[in-house]
Scaffold this motif. Structure first.
Motif, PDB file in Angstrom:
ATOM      1  N   ILE A   1       0.835  -0.907  -0.015  1.00 47.06           N
ATOM      2  CA  ILE A   1       0.136  -0.062  -0.004  1.00 47.06           C
ATOM      3  C   ILE A   1       0.762   1.316  -0.009  1.00 47.06           C
ATOM      4  O   ILE A   1       1.763   1.536   0.824  1.00 47.06           O
ATOM      5  CB  ILE A   1      -0.848   0.056   1.306  1.00 47.06           C
ATOM      6  N   ALA A   2       0.776   2.068  -1.082  1.00 49.15           N
ATOM      7  CA  ALA A   2       1.434   3.218  -1.180  1.00 49.15           C
ATOM      8  C   ALA A   2       0.694   4.481  -0.840  1.00 49.15           C
ATOM      9  O   ALA A   2      -0.554   4.699  -1.655  1.00 49.15           O
ATOM     10  CB  ALA A   2       2.164   3.489  -2.342  1.00 49.15           C
ATOM     11  N   VAL A   3       1.080   5.422  -0.188  1.00 50.99           N
ATOM     12  CA  VAL A   3       0.251   6.677   0.254  1.00 50.99           C
ATOM     13  C   VAL A   3       1.349   7.700   0.224  1.00 50.99           C
ATOM     14  O   VAL A   3       2.226   7.593   0.592  1.00 50.99           O
ATOM     15  CB  VAL A   3      -0.443   6.560   1.522  1.00 50.99           C
ATOM     16  N   SER A   4       0.830   8.788  -0.406  1.00 51.65           N
ATOM     17  CA  SER A   4       1.627  10.053  -0.365  1.00 51.65           C
ATOM     18  C   SER A   4       0.868  11.327   0.157  1.00 51.65           C
ATOM     19  O   SER A   4      -0.352  11.342  -0.091  1.00 51.65           O
ATOM     20  CB  SER A   4       2.309  10.451  -1.910  1.00 51.65           C
ATOM     21  N   ASP A   5       1.532  12.391   0.512  1.00 46.76           N
ATOM     22  CA  ASP A   5       1.148  13.658   0.787  1.00 46.76           C
ATOM     23  C   ASP A   5      -0.324  13.706   1.749  1.00 46.76           C
ATOM     24  O   ASP A   5      -1.331  14.250   1.600  1.00 46.76           O
ATOM     25  CB  ASP A   5       0.641  14.261  -0.503  1.00 46.76           C
ATOM     26  N   ILE A   6      -0.056  13.071   3.025  1.00 45.44           N
ATOM     27  CA  ILE A   6      -1.142  13.063   3.987  1.00 45.44           C
ATOM     28  C   ILE A   6      -1.220  14.681   4.583  1.00 45.44           C
ATOM     29  O   ILE A   6      -2.275  15.017   4.935  1.00 45.44           O
ATOM     30  CB  ILE A   6      -0.701  12.136   5.125  1.00 45.44           C
ATOM     31  N   HIS A   7       0.091  15.141   4.715  1.00 47.27           N
ATOM     32  CA  HIS A   7       0.051  16.634   5.045  1.00 47.27           C
ATOM     33  C   HIS A   7      -0.683  16.748   6.400  1.00 47.27           C
ATOM     34  O   HIS A   7      -1.566  17.824   6.363  1.00 47.27           O
ATOM     35  CB  HIS A   7      -0.707  17.489   3.647  1.00 47.27           C
ATOM     36  N   GLY A   8      -0.295  15.992   7.490  1.00 42.57           N
ATOM     37  CA  GLY A   8      -0.775  16.389   8.833  1.00 42.57           C
ATOM     38  C   GLY A   8      -2.347  15.950   8.921  1.00 42.57           C
ATOM     39  O   GLY A   8      -2.901  16.629   9.680  1.00 42.57           O
ATOM     40  N   HIS A   9      -2.987  15.247   8.063  1.00 45.42           N
ATOM     41  CA  HIS A   9      -4.491  14.884   8.190  1.00 45.42           C
ATOM     42  C   HIS A   9      -4.589  13.434   8.744  1.00 45.42           C
ATOM     43  O   HIS A   9      -5.027  12.570   8.022  1.00 45.42           O
ATOM     44  CB  HIS A   9      -5.183  14.979   6.908  1.00 45.42           C
ATOM     45  N   LEU A  10      -4.295  13.252  10.080  1.00 46.43           N
ATOM     46  CA  LEU A  10      -4.397  12.139  10.830  1.00 46.43           C
ATOM     47  C   LEU A  10      -6.036  11.276  10.707  1.00 46.43           C
ATOM     48  O   LEU A  10      -5.726  10.127  10.440  1.00 46.43           O
ATOM     49  CB  LEU A  10      -4.193  12.437  12.312  1.00 46.43           C
ATOM     50  N   ASP A  11      -6.892  12.083  10.572  1.00 47.73           N
ATOM     51  CA  ASP A  11      -8.295  11.458  10.535  1.00 47.73           C
ATOM     52  C   ASP A  11      -8.211  10.869   9.201  1.00 47.73           C
ATOM     53  O   ASP A  11      -8.731   9.526   8.910  1.00 47.73           O
ATOM     54  CB  ASP A  11      -9.504  12.367  10.596  1.00 47.73           C
ATOM     55  N   PHE A  12      -7.937  11.343   8.069  1.00 52.34           N
ATOM     56  CA  PHE A  12      -7.932  10.664   6.559  1.00 52.34           C
ATOM     57  C   PHE A  12      -7.206   9.620   6.556  1.00 52.34           C
ATOM     58  O   PHE A  12      -7.625   8.578   6.109  1.00 52.34           O
ATOM     59  CB  PHE A  12      -7.549  12.046   5.758  1.00 52.34           C
ATOM     60  N   PHE A  13      -5.828   9.579   7.109  1.00 55.19           N
ATOM     61  CA  PHE A  13      -4.974   8.591   7.312  1.00 55.19           C
ATOM     62  C   PHE A  13      -5.690   7.345   7.993  1.00 55.19           C
ATOM     63  O   PHE A  13      -5.575   6.395   7.518  1.00 55.19           O
ATOM     64  CB  PHE A  13      -3.613   8.968   7.701  1.00 55.19           C
ATOM     65  N   ARG A  14      -5.967   7.460   9.076  1.00 52.13           N
ATOM     66  CA  ARG A  14      -6.565   6.691   9.919  1.00 52.13           C
ATOM     67  C   ARG A  14      -7.953   5.760   9.285  1.00 52.13           C
ATOM     68  O   ARG A  14      -7.975   4.673   9.220  1.00 52.13           O
ATOM     69  CB  ARG A  14      -7.101   7.137  11.240  1.00 52.13           C
ATOM     70  N   ARG A  15      -8.853   6.657   8.556  1.00 52.35           N
ATOM     71  CA  ARG A  15      -9.904   6.246   8.024  1.00 52.35           C
ATOM     72  C   ARG A  15      -9.583   5.344   6.883  1.00 52.35           C
ATOM     73  O   ARG A  15      -9.956   4.349   6.437  1.00 52.35           O
ATOM     74  CB  ARG A  15     -10.823   7.409   7.872  1.00 52.35           C
ATOM     75  N   LEU A  16      -8.492   5.840   5.966  1.00 47.44           N
ATOM     76  CA  LEU A  16      -8.139   5.096   4.918  1.00 47.44           C
ATOM     77  C   LEU A  16      -7.557   3.926   5.168  1.00 47.44           C
ATOM     78  O   LEU A  16      -7.748   2.790   4.673  1.00 47.44           O
ATOM     79  CB  LEU A  16      -7.178   5.814   4.099  1.00 47.44           C
ATOM     80  N   MET A  17      -6.733   3.684   6.086  1.00 44.88           N
ATOM     81  CA  MET A  17      -6.346   2.617   6.725  1.00 44.88           C
ATOM     82  C   MET A  17      -7.212   1.305   7.125  1.00 44.88           C
ATOM     83  O   MET A  17      -7.202   0.290   6.946  1.00 44.88           O
ATOM     84  CB  MET A  17      -5.039   2.694   7.797  1.00 44.88           C
ATOM     85  N   VAL A  18      -8.017   1.927   7.808  1.00 45.56           N
ATOM     86  CA  VAL A  18      -9.204   1.316   8.351  1.00 45.56           C
ATOM     87  C   VAL A  18      -9.992   0.635   7.223  1.00 45.56           C
ATOM     88  O   VAL A  18     -10.343  -0.479   6.969  1.00 45.56           O
ATOM     89  CB  VAL A  18     -10.106   1.791   9.376  1.00 45.56           C
ATOM     90  N   GLY A  19     -10.359   1.523   6.009  1.00 46.40           N
ATOM     91  CA  GLY A  19     -10.953   0.864   5.038  1.00 46.40           C
ATOM     92  C   GLY A  19     -10.390  -0.030   4.284  1.00 46.40           C
ATOM     93  O   GLY A  19     -11.113  -0.695   3.501  1.00 46.40           O
ATOM     94  N   LEU A  20      -9.137   0.008   4.123  1.00 50.41           N
ATOM     95  CA  LEU A  20      -8.338  -0.918   3.596  1.00 50.41           C
ATOM     96  C   LEU A  20      -7.791  -1.954   4.447  1.00 50.41           C
ATOM     97  O   LEU A  20      -7.046  -2.986   4.013  1.00 50.41           O
ATOM     98  CB  LEU A  20      -7.003  -0.359   3.096  1.00 50.41           C
ATOM     99  N   SER A  21      -8.277  -2.074   5.543  1.00 45.42           N
ATOM    100  CA  SER A  21      -7.978  -3.166   6.573  1.00 45.42           C
ATOM    101  C   SER A  21      -6.733  -3.505   6.662  1.00 45.42           C
ATOM    102  O   SER A  21      -6.027  -4.774   6.698  1.00 45.42           O
ATOM    103  CB  SER A  21      -8.579  -4.575   6.138  1.00 45.42           C
ATOM    104  N   LEU A  22      -5.735  -2.425   6.982  1.00 45.22           N
ATOM    105  CA  LEU A  22      -4.218  -2.647   7.123  1.00 45.22           C
ATOM    106  C   LEU A  22      -3.952  -3.633   8.135  1.00 45.22           C
ATOM    107  O   LEU A  22      -4.534  -3.553   9.215  1.00 45.22           O
ATOM    108  CB  LEU A  22      -3.779  -1.248   7.399  1.00 45.22           C
ATOM    109  N   VAL A  23      -3.360  -4.505   7.905  1.00 44.73           N
ATOM    110  CA  VAL A  23      -2.592  -5.476   8.840  1.00 44.73           C
ATOM    111  C   VAL A  23      -1.178  -5.413   8.658  1.00 44.73           C
ATOM    112  O   VAL A  23      -0.346  -5.086   8.090  1.00 44.73           O
ATOM    113  CB  VAL A  23      -3.070  -6.978   8.696  1.00 44.73           C
ATOM    114  N   PRO A  24      -0.372  -6.102  10.008  1.00 47.20           N
ATOM    115  CA  PRO A  24       1.012  -5.995   9.900  1.00 47.20           C
ATOM    116  C   PRO A  24       1.856  -6.462   8.980  1.00 47.20           C
ATOM    117  O   PRO A  24       2.920  -6.278   8.682  1.00 47.20           O
ATOM    118  CB  PRO A  24       1.480  -6.583  11.284  1.00 47.20           C
ATOM    119  N   GLU A  25       1.180  -7.586   8.218  1.00 49.18           N
ATOM    120  CA  GLU A  25       1.651  -8.267   7.284  1.00 49.18           C
ATOM    121  C   GLU A  25       1.681  -7.588   5.887  1.00 49.18           C
ATOM    122  O   GLU A  25       2.550  -7.714   4.899  1.00 49.18           O
ATOM    123  CB  GLU A  25       1.080  -9.493   6.949  1.00 49.18           C
ATOM    124  N   ASP A  26       0.790  -6.396   5.894  1.00 48.77           N
ATOM    125  CA  ASP A  26       1.097  -5.396   4.784  1.00 48.77           C
ATOM    126  C   ASP A  26       2.544  -4.729   4.609  1.00 48.77           C
ATOM    127  O   ASP A  26       2.867  -4.366   5.738  1.00 48.77           O
ATOM    128  CB  ASP A  26      -0.251  -4.594   4.608  1.00 48.77           C
TER     129      ASP A  26
END
Length: 379
Positions: free
Chosen positions: A18-43
């Motif tokens: 999973i590659a993400v760029s330019d979060i620019h300090g938006h913690l809520d967006f980052f958290r919600r995107l990771m939850v939506g993608l079901s990020l796991v330690p193996e990713d």
């Protein structure tokens, strides 16, 4: 911060990237995107720069990613905004040329957030501020100092801004790899896939505003900055690959906008205009209650602009990214609602922003969404 730092890890086969760029300090967006993608330690999560600055939660996001790196496989890279934070820790070379002007105007900056937490928020004495930050936050300084510029694997290269070639990357000037404007317009093509951020992808589209990642298959480039924080209709994009050697690219995004369903069909408009950053000067013709009729000075096009998007600057009137594009819509299509007016609604569908003049009904709460890649761009 002279030469590029190149990291060359071995990605185990079969692990999702999973590659993400330019979060620019938006913690809520980052958290919600990771939850939506079901990020796991193996990713394998690659953060392709500009983690910090401009958004509301740079310090909280920084600490969140530092903690995530202890439980997950995370490769954060340095972008130009992250580099500016690190550079203040390391050197006074830009005090008079940059930080003296930037820090007083940006209380949301990472450095100001750190200073407030430490109880020494002031910008009149930058050497003292630097000493205080170094003493109070050595672990953050050290973490920023370890960020590589480029990550290269067998089939992939990740870099925030871009590179001119895949040979001799350790000899490249580091700042030029991080801040590389209009990378797609430089004509480069590569033997590996090069994944970049830095420039919001809508800047490459003169006609139809789009925050969807751009895939240039013949040149093997993917540009993924969706304009999170910087654009009023921006989104945080994630590029998703099932494995290191795969070219089965997919993307997902979060924009936090209200979700709606269309009730009526609409055909796309012909010859639309995308007014974007750096090319947005206007002449006001008729002031209205919700929109104003304006002439776009670069093209001469006359179109309505949302009053809430109008700005007055030193060079005259300009606007946030605006368009006269009418979206292609079918009944039942799910869209994001950007702005409402009595004349029509500014919406976003599959990452593209435009006007819809039919009826809308609320949809389920916002969710991570995806769509087709932008397959190219017109100059």
């Amino acid at each position: 911060m002279d030469r590029a730092i190149v990291l060359r890890p071995q990605f185990p086969p079969g692990r999702r990237i999973i590659a993400v760029s330019d979060i620019h300090g938006h913690l809520d967006f980052f958290r919600r995107l990771m939850v939506g993608l079901s990020l796991v330690p193996e990713d394998i999560l690659v953060l392709a720069g500009d983690i910090l600055e401009k958004g509301p939660d740079s310090l909280a996001l920084l600490r969140h990613i530092m903690a995530l790196s202890r439980t997950h496989t995370v490769y954060p890279l340095c972008g130009n905004c992250d580099g500016l934070v690190l550079r203040f820790f390391e050197s006074d070379a830009l005090d008079e040329r940059f930080y003296r002007f930037y820090l007083p105007r940006h209380p949301e900056s990472t450095l100001r957030q750190l200073a407030r937490e430490g109880g020494f928020d002031q910008t009149e004495d930058l050497p003292r501020l630097r000493r205080d930050l170094r003493a109070a936050f050595p672990e953050i300084r050290a973490w920023l100092g370890t960020l590589p510029t480029i990550l290269e694997t067998e089939h992939l290269v990740f870099v925030h801004g871009g590179v001119p070639a895949l040979t001799g990357m350790e000899e490249l000037e580091r700042w030029g790899c991080m801040k590389n404007d209009d990378f797609l317009g430089q004509g480069h093509a590569f033997s590996k896939w090069v994944i970049v951020g830095h420039w919001p992808v809508t800047l490459y589209h003169p006609h139809i505003p789009s925050a969807a990642p751009i895939l240039l298959r013949e040149r093997r480039i993917l540009s993924i900055d969706g304009g999170c924080v910087l654009k009023l209709d921006g989104q945080l994009n994630a590029l998703v690959l099932p494995g290191e050697g795969s070219e089965d690219f997919a993307w997902a995004a979060w924009d936090g906008l209200p979700a709606v369903h269309a009730l009526d069909a609409q055909e796309p408009s012909a010859d639309p205009l995308n007014i974007r950053w750096g090319r947005s000067r206007l002449e006001l013709l008729v002031r209205g209650e919700e929109t104003s009729l304006c002439r776009h000075l670069e093209t001469g096009r006359v179109l309505p602009i949302l009053n809430s998007y109008l700005r007055q600057g030193e060079q005259g009137l300009w606007c946030e990214d605006s368009t006269d594009y009418a979206l292609p819509v079918q009944p039942g299509d799910r869209m994001a609602l950007v702005a409402r007016t009595r004349a029509g609604d500014l919406c976003k569908k599959d990452g593209r922003t435009g006007w819809y003049f039919g009826r809308l009904t609320p949809a389920a709460p916002p969710a991570v969404f995806s769509g087709p890649f932008s397959l190219g761009y017109a100059r």
